[in-house]
Design an enzyme around this catalytic site. Structure first.
Site, PDB file in Angstrom:
ATOM      1  CG  ASP A 185      -1.796   1.187   1.312  1.00 23.25           C
ATOM      2  OD1 ASP A 185      -1.417   2.272   0.825  1.00 23.25           O
ATOM      3  OD2 ASP A 185      -2.911   1.047   1.840  1.00 23.25           O
ATOM      4  CG  HIS A 186       1.364   4.348  -3.156  1.00 20.67           C
ATOM      5  ND1 HIS A 186       0.102   4.042  -3.575  1.00 20.67           N
ATOM      6  CD2 HIS A 186       1.462   5.697  -3.237  1.00 20.67           C
ATOM      7  CE1 HIS A 186      -0.531   5.171  -3.905  1.00 20.67           C
ATOM      8  NE2 HIS A 186       0.270   6.190  -3.710  1.00 20.67           N
ATOM      9  CG  HIS A 248      -4.224   4.441  -0.522  1.00 18.48           C
ATOM     10  ND1 HIS A 248      -3.262   3.465  -0.569  1.00 18.48           N
ATOM     11  CD2 HIS A 248      -4.486   4.758  -1.817  1.00 18.48           C
ATOM     12  CE1 HIS A 248      -2.962   3.208  -1.832  1.00 18.48           C
ATOM     13  NE2 HIS A 248      -3.684   3.973  -2.607  1.00 18.48           N
TER      14      HIS A 248
HETATM   15  C1  BG6 Z   1      -3.704   4.809  -6.150  1.00 18.99           C
HETATM   16  C2  BG6 Z   1      -5.090   4.878  -6.732  1.00 18.99           C
HETATM   17  O1  BG6 Z   1      -3.567   3.712  -5.305  1.00 18.99           O
HETATM   18  O2  BG6 Z   1      -3.450   5.998  -5.415  1.00 18.99           O
HETATM   19  C3  BG6 Z   1      -5.261   6.107  -7.592  1.00 18.99           C
HETATM   20  O3  BG6 Z   1      -5.318   3.713  -7.508  1.00 18.99           O
HETATM   21  C4  BG6 Z   1      -4.900   7.343  -6.815  1.00 18.99           C
HETATM   22  O4  BG6 Z   1      -6.580   6.207  -8.080  1.00 18.99           O
HETATM   23  C5  BG6 Z   1      -3.523   7.184  -6.184  1.00 18.99           C
HETATM   24  O5  BG6 Z   1      -4.905   8.444  -7.706  1.00 18.99           O
HETATM   25  C6  BG6 Z   1      -3.206   8.340  -5.274  1.00 18.99           C
HETATM   26  O6  BG6 Z   1      -1.886   8.210  -4.876  1.00 18.99           O
HETATM   27  P1  BG6 Z   1      -1.003   9.491  -4.591  1.00 18.99           P
HETATM   28  O7  BG6 Z   1       0.305   8.946  -4.124  1.00 18.99           O
HETATM   29  O8  BG6 Z   1      -0.933  10.256  -5.869  1.00 18.99           O
HETATM   30  O9  BG6 Z   1      -1.751  10.249  -3.541  1.00 18.99           O
END
Ligand code: BG6
Length: 504
Positions: A185-186, A248
């Site tokens: 989960d980045h 997230h």
């Molecule tokens: C991803 C989603 O996991 O996270 C995207 O699939 C979203 O829809 C993105 O835009 C948001 O990540 P960040 O790092 O740009 O906030």
């Protein structure tokens, strides 16, 4: 301390090597890890996909990705040449499983060169329907290895509901041990997100206040200006709930809600997060009616350009029932949080791109200042801004300078930019290094993923079975549907936002 010194020789096998995720995130992260000295001395990156490419063609492809998306800008020739030496390509196709035999031969060759301590990391940057097929091929061709030598990284979405997540967990744990599985989960790799634990558990003044006695409510707001772009095919089968809240946003909520861990071990931290998910109040039909809001954007104007409504986006059904916005009121039923609402919202094509957490404290028990003095009164707030601004702000009341006693809120600010000169690493750099170090702290365990699905399933099911008659119900460039304002206004609050830079 994270360092390349303790890294064993590593082979990265990236499934989906020519795909978007590798171009935008993985290749730039690996390049920057190498440029900053965080890759092991011996490492190899094998890109795989169905297309037939030479090593040189693959290197050119990812160089274009790194040039476009790396936080450090275009590649520096010397650093790139050094990196490119480690990169090769191997065409692999799950519908022609014997291509895995070729992959195996290549891995064995590199292992023989790097020595017995070599670890192999399989990164599945592919469509979710391929996760089980690839895992099964790895098993069939005896590539799954053991706890020490081999790891598999699975991108989100992990399942599309509780049942499919359980089935995927069952399949994976039949091939790998839990210690080998890294569900990514980045958000957990973001610098500001990692700092939540540091801020909470390395400062003694917060803990006594971090509970229902002093906190009034919590808001978690992840808003995006962009629409679904060319990801309509994926997004229309997912929606905001599966795309953002299940992973997230619930992870952020866990970091705010968790009890103090006794140490920083991966399982201890993950146990404490699961406890939060397990304590969250289940949704009954009434809660779905009064505590959840869904939305879908219509066309509008963003920065002077007309943008299409969701139903006119590429690969989206013309009568789509998919939500591009969701707002939910959660409760965590335990001693610390009983009765304290956690409001979350997320959506696409909103007015501002920003991820922030606002913790509002209760008001003073007795007002000692006369009415005129407190005209601009604001209860104390702690604001953790994850992006684009990276900061922690404590909003307090202070006396405005002057002969009169007039109070107004001021921010005590810890701003990353002003405090540190070094550029923060990208989330994927942190997480890829963690996988190489076999540190699972920032990865989701099977029970975490399942508990998150279990909590959300009643809402997911209700939204899926009952088509929204009001969609589309918010304009591009707005703050989402009016009902989302009402959700929080009914309790006497409003959604908190930081002013845009040009609104300061
Ligand atoms: C991803 C989603 O996991 O996270 C995207 O699939 C979203 O829809 C993105 O835009 C948001 O990540 P960040 O790092 O740009 O906030």
């Amino acid at each position: 301390m994270k360092t390349s010194q303790c890294l064993n020789p590593t082979i990265f096998v990236i499934f989906g090597g020519t795909g978007d995720l590798n171009m935008r995130k993985l290749a730039p992260a690996l390049y920057n890890l190498q440029a900053d000295g965080f890759m092991p001395k011996d490492y190899a990156i094998i890109g795989t996909a169905r297309s037939k490419l030479t090593d040189a063609q693959f290197r050119d492809t990812i160089q274009a990705g790194v040039n476009q998306f790396s936080r450090s800008g275009k590649v520096k020739k010397e650093k790139w040449d050094k990196f490119a030496e480690h990169v090769s390509y191997n065409a692999v196709d799950v519908s022609a499983p014997d291509t895995f035999a070729v992959l195996k031969t290549n891995i064995e060759k590199i292992k023989a060169e790097f020595g017995p301590k070599t670890q192999v990391i399989y990164y599945l940057a592919v469509a979710p329907n391929l996760f089980p097929l690839i895992a099964q091929c790895l098993e069939k061709y005896d590539l799954a290895g053991d706890e020490e030598s081999c790891r598999i990284v699975i991108e989100k979405p992990f399942g599309r509901d509780l049942e499919t997540a359980k089935a995927l967990n069952k399949l994976l744990t039949g091939i790998f041990t839990e210690k080998q599985i890294y569900r990514i989960d980045h958000y957990l790799g973001k610098e500001t997100v990692q700092n939540i634990m540091a801020f909470r558990f390395a400062n003694s003044f917060l803990e006594p206040l971090w509970n229902r006695t002093y906190i009034d409510h919590v808001q978690i707001s992840v808003t995006e200006q962009l629409g679904v772009g060319d990801r309509g095919g994926y997004y229309d089968g997912a929606g905001a709930m599966r795309d953002m809240i299940q992973n997230h946003i619930l992870q952020l909520l866990c970091l705010i809600g968790m009890e103090t861990p006794i140490n920083f071990e991966a399982d201890e931290i993950r146990n404490k997060k699961v406890d939060v998910l397990k304590a969250m109040r289940p949704f009954g039909p009434e809660d779905i009616r009064f505590s959840t809001v869904r939305g879908q954007y219509s066309k509008g104007w963003v920065e002077g350009k007309e943008v299409p409504g969701y139903r006119s986006e590429k690969d989206v059904a013309a009568d789509s029932n998919t939500e591009t916005f969701a707002a939910i009121k959660f409760f965590v039923d335990n001693w610390r949080w009983q009765g304290i609402p956690f409001y979350v919202r997320t959506g696409k094509r909103l007015y501002q791109t920003s991820s922030l957490i606002s913790i509002q404290f209760k008001d003073v028990p007795h007002q000692v200042f006369p009415a005129g003095v407190t005209e601009h009164w604001q209860q104390n707030r702690l604001i953790i801004s994850i992006q684009p601004e990276m900061s922690i702000r404590l909003q307090v009341q202070a006396k405005r300078p002057g002969l009169d006693m007039v109070l107004n809120p001021v921010d005590m600010v810890f701003d990353y930019k002003g405090t540190y000169s070094a550029q923060a690493p990208e989330a994927y750099e942190t997480l890829l290094l963690d996988v190489m170090l076999a540190d699972q702290t920032q990865f989701m365990r099977a029970d975490q993923v399942e508990s998150a699905w279990e909590l959300l399933m009643p809402v997911v099911n209700a939204w899926e079975t009952k088509k929204s008659l009001s969609f589309p119900n918010y304009h591009a460039d707005s703050w989402g549907p009016e009902d989302a304002e009402a959700l929080i206004a009914r309790d006497g609050f409003h959604w908190f936002t930081l002013p845009l830079k040009n609104e300061d």
